[in-house]
Design an enzyme around this catalytic site. Structure first.
Site, PDB file in Angstrom:
ATOM      1  N   THR A 154       0.786  -1.228   0.000  1.00  0.00           N
ATOM      2  CA  THR A 154       0.000   0.000   0.000  1.00  0.00           C
ATOM      3  C   THR A 154       0.829   1.296   0.000  1.00  0.00           C
ATOM      4  OG1 THR A 154      -1.825  -1.099   1.061  1.00  0.00           O
ATOM      5  CG2 THR A 154      -1.740   1.288   1.335  1.00  0.00           C
TER       6      THR A 154
HETATM    7  P1  AMP Z   1      -1.433  -3.181   3.544  1.00  0.00           P
HETATM    8  O1  AMP Z   1      -2.553  -4.068   3.176  1.00  0.00           O
HETATM    9  O2  AMP Z   1      -0.666  -3.721   4.687  1.00  0.00           O
HETATM   10  O3  AMP Z   1      -0.527  -2.871   2.385  1.00  0.00           O
HETATM   11  O4  AMP Z   1      -2.045  -1.784   4.024  1.00  0.00           O
HETATM   12  C1  AMP Z   1      -3.419  -1.460   3.956  1.00  0.00           C
HETATM   13  C2  AMP Z   1      -3.829  -0.742   5.178  1.00  0.00           C
HETATM   14  O5  AMP Z   1      -3.117   0.498   5.295  1.00  0.00           O
HETATM   15  C3  AMP Z   1      -5.290  -0.323   5.175  1.00  0.00           C
HETATM   16  O6  AMP Z   1      -6.111  -1.315   5.693  1.00  0.00           O
HETATM   17  C4  AMP Z   1      -5.318   0.917   6.031  1.00  0.00           C
HETATM   18  O7  AMP Z   1      -5.764   0.609   7.322  1.00  0.00           O
HETATM   19  C5  AMP Z   1      -3.878   1.351   6.128  1.00  0.00           C
HETATM   20  N1  AMP Z   1      -3.743   2.727   5.609  1.00  0.00           N
HETATM   21  C6  AMP Z   1      -4.115   3.191   4.416  1.00  0.00           C
HETATM   22  N2  AMP Z   1      -3.847   4.510   4.271  1.00  0.00           N
HETATM   23  C7  AMP Z   1      -3.297   4.889   5.439  1.00  0.00           C
HETATM   24  C8  AMP Z   1      -2.787   6.129   5.910  1.00  0.00           C
HETATM   25  N3  AMP Z   1      -2.821   7.241   5.161  1.00  0.00           N
HETATM   26  N4  AMP Z   1      -2.253   6.155   7.161  1.00  0.00           N
HETATM   27  C9  AMP Z   1      -2.207   5.033   7.920  1.00  0.00           C
HETATM   28  N5  AMP Z   1      -2.668   3.838   7.507  1.00  0.00           N
HETATM   29  C10 AMP Z   1      -3.209   3.753   6.291  1.00  0.00           C
HETATM   30 ZN    ZN Z   2      -3.046  -1.476  -0.512  1.00  0.00          ZN
HETATM   31 ZN    ZN Z   3      -3.432  -5.025   2.073  1.00  0.00          ZN
END
Ligand code: AMP
Ligand code: ZN
Ligand code: ZN
Length: 409
Positions: free
Chosen positions: A71
């Site tokens: 992400t």
């Molecule tokens: P991942 O699946 O580990 O790559 O990350 C996805 C998660 O990142 C999502 O479920 C959100 O909860 C978190 N996320 C997305 N945008 C933000 C942000 N701007 N600040 C903090 N956490 C975030």
């Molecule tokens: Zn993502």
């Molecule tokens: Zn994810």
């Protein structure tokens, strides 16, 4: 007389052209991210609003993330036009091996610390050229340094409802012109959350897709109500896709090497080691290659070129990438967590694997209508948006306008 009349009409034309230009509205771009929205969710017959937007605009067959297909690295690639090795966010969690300082999604201190962010974002480029920006959540938008964050931004809070986020965008678009942002960002996490919990083929995930599709419908309805639907260029995209995880495809690194004696970072699809010397590196590679199944072992020299994942000191000198469906655990605690929560989907793998592809749909006055195009690269969004806004892009980027400008009228 004839000559006089023709020069008169020429000046009249110039005058009308200049006056209409003076009153022509400056362009708007709204980028919406639906986290983890895999390319093929659009073919499930559950996304009428997104497909309507695609029919009236542009749809790419796929949208290729940068490696690792996670992400934070990808949201930041989208807004900087840089691969993670060049913008600095090499994963959702990583550390600086020379200082030991850590960056971690969810840790508000590090996430807001500008020292980790090495790219020039779209909102920085825009602000410096007189275009205001606003973000209702975007990774990298919350830094302390004023010139490094959008004009208006929100600190991330996953509990803010979809309707509140959408209303936030509508409110910004109704500000007086002197305060109004022309570059806006909106983020939804549901497709990622449900993809992890239930897997990309589960009915629960399809429900999440449906809900987000309805929210896009709501947003377009609200834009129409303020007479802005035909004015705003909307780019709907995702940062990566999602693949199914198999409970028997867990790679327990603690059974292969003594993890407590090694310096490493990462989890899930990607783990990297920082070895003390060449001898330790060679030995580690040998051990992992002899014991491993379901993953590749790379060095910065052997990692595939299209990963663009070597030219950064936060990247380890032994890099393990799991095959899709496989997952690393690096400690007993992680193993127990995995057993308890049993996640059914993940991403972060090889960025060219089909399951890692996301979506790119665009609609608005700048875009062609009813136009399908090839798989696009997410680093190309930065120069595309600069072109639409009429601002000069940072030249030191990995993105290339030539690969994406066919989507424009
Ligand atoms: P991942 O699946 O580990 O790559 O990350 C996805 C998660 O990142 C999502 O479920 C959100 O909860 C978190 N996320 C997305 N945008 C933000 C942000 N701007 N600040 C903090 N956490 C975030
Ligand atoms: Zn993502
Ligand atoms: Zn994810």
């Amino acid at each position: 007389m004839k000559r006089f009349l023709s020069s008169l009409s020429f000046f009249a034309f110039i005058l009308i052209f200049s006056v209409s230009n003076l009153y022509a509205e400056k362009p708007y771009v709204l980028i919406i991210s639906m986290d983890g929205f895999r390319w093929d969710y659009l073919d499930r017959g559950i996304t009428p609003h997104i497909l309507k937007m695609a029919d009236g605009g542009v749809r790419a067959i796929g949208f290729e993330p940068a490696f690792p297909s996670k992400t934070f690295p990808n949201h930041y690639s989208i807004v900087t036009g840089l691969f993670p090795q060049n913008h600095g966010l090499v994963n959702n969690r990583f550390f600086n091996p020379s200082t030991g300082e850590r960056y971690k999604v969810g840790d508000t201190v590090s996430v807001r610390d500008d020292k980790w962010y090495r790219g020039e974002t779209l909102w920085e480029t825009a602000t410096r050229q007189g275009v205001k920006s606003a973000s209702f959540f975007w990774p990298g938008s919350e830094t302390h340094l004023a010139y490094k964050h959008p004009t208006y931004f929100k600190h991330y809070d996953g509990t803010v409802t979809h309707e509140q986020r959408i209303q936030g965008i509508i409110d910004w678009l109704q500000l007086p012109e002197s305060q109004r942002p022309h570059l806006l960002f909106l983020y939804f996490s549901d497709t990622d959350d449900f993809g992890h919990r239930f897997g990309p083929d589960a009915p629960e995930l399809n429900q999440a897709v449906k809900r987000l599709d309805e929210k896009l419908g709501l947003l377009r309805q609200k834009l129409a109500a303020i007479d802005m639907l035909d004015k705003v260029n909307i780019i709907l995209l995702s940062d990566h896709g999602m693949t199914k995880l198999y409970p028997d495809r867990v790679i327990n690194l603690t059974q292969m090497v003594d993890m407590t004696a090694l310096q490493f970072a990462g989890y899930g699809p990607l783990v990297q080691f920082f070895t003390k010397n060449r001898a330790e590196q060679i030995q580690l590679i040998k051990t992992l290659q002899s014991k491993g199944k379901g993953f590749s072992v790379y060095t910065k020299e052997t990692i595939p070129t299209y990963y663009h994942y070597s030219a950064n000191s936060f990247i380890g000198d032994v890099i393990l990438v799991a095959e899709p469906g496989y997952s690393f655990v690096t400690s007993q605690r992680e193993l127990e967590f995995k057993k308890k929560h049993n996640p059914k989907g993940d991403h972060g793998y090889d960025n060219r694997v089909l399951d890692m592809q996301g979506i790119f749909i665009a609609n608005g006055p700048a875009f062609k209508t009813n136009y399908k195009t090839v798989t696009l690269l997410n680093v190309d969004v930065y120069p595309l948006v600069c072109k639409i806004l009429g601002i000069i892009p940072n030249q030191m980027i990995d993105g290339r306008l030539e690969r994406i400008e066919q989507v424009l009228k």
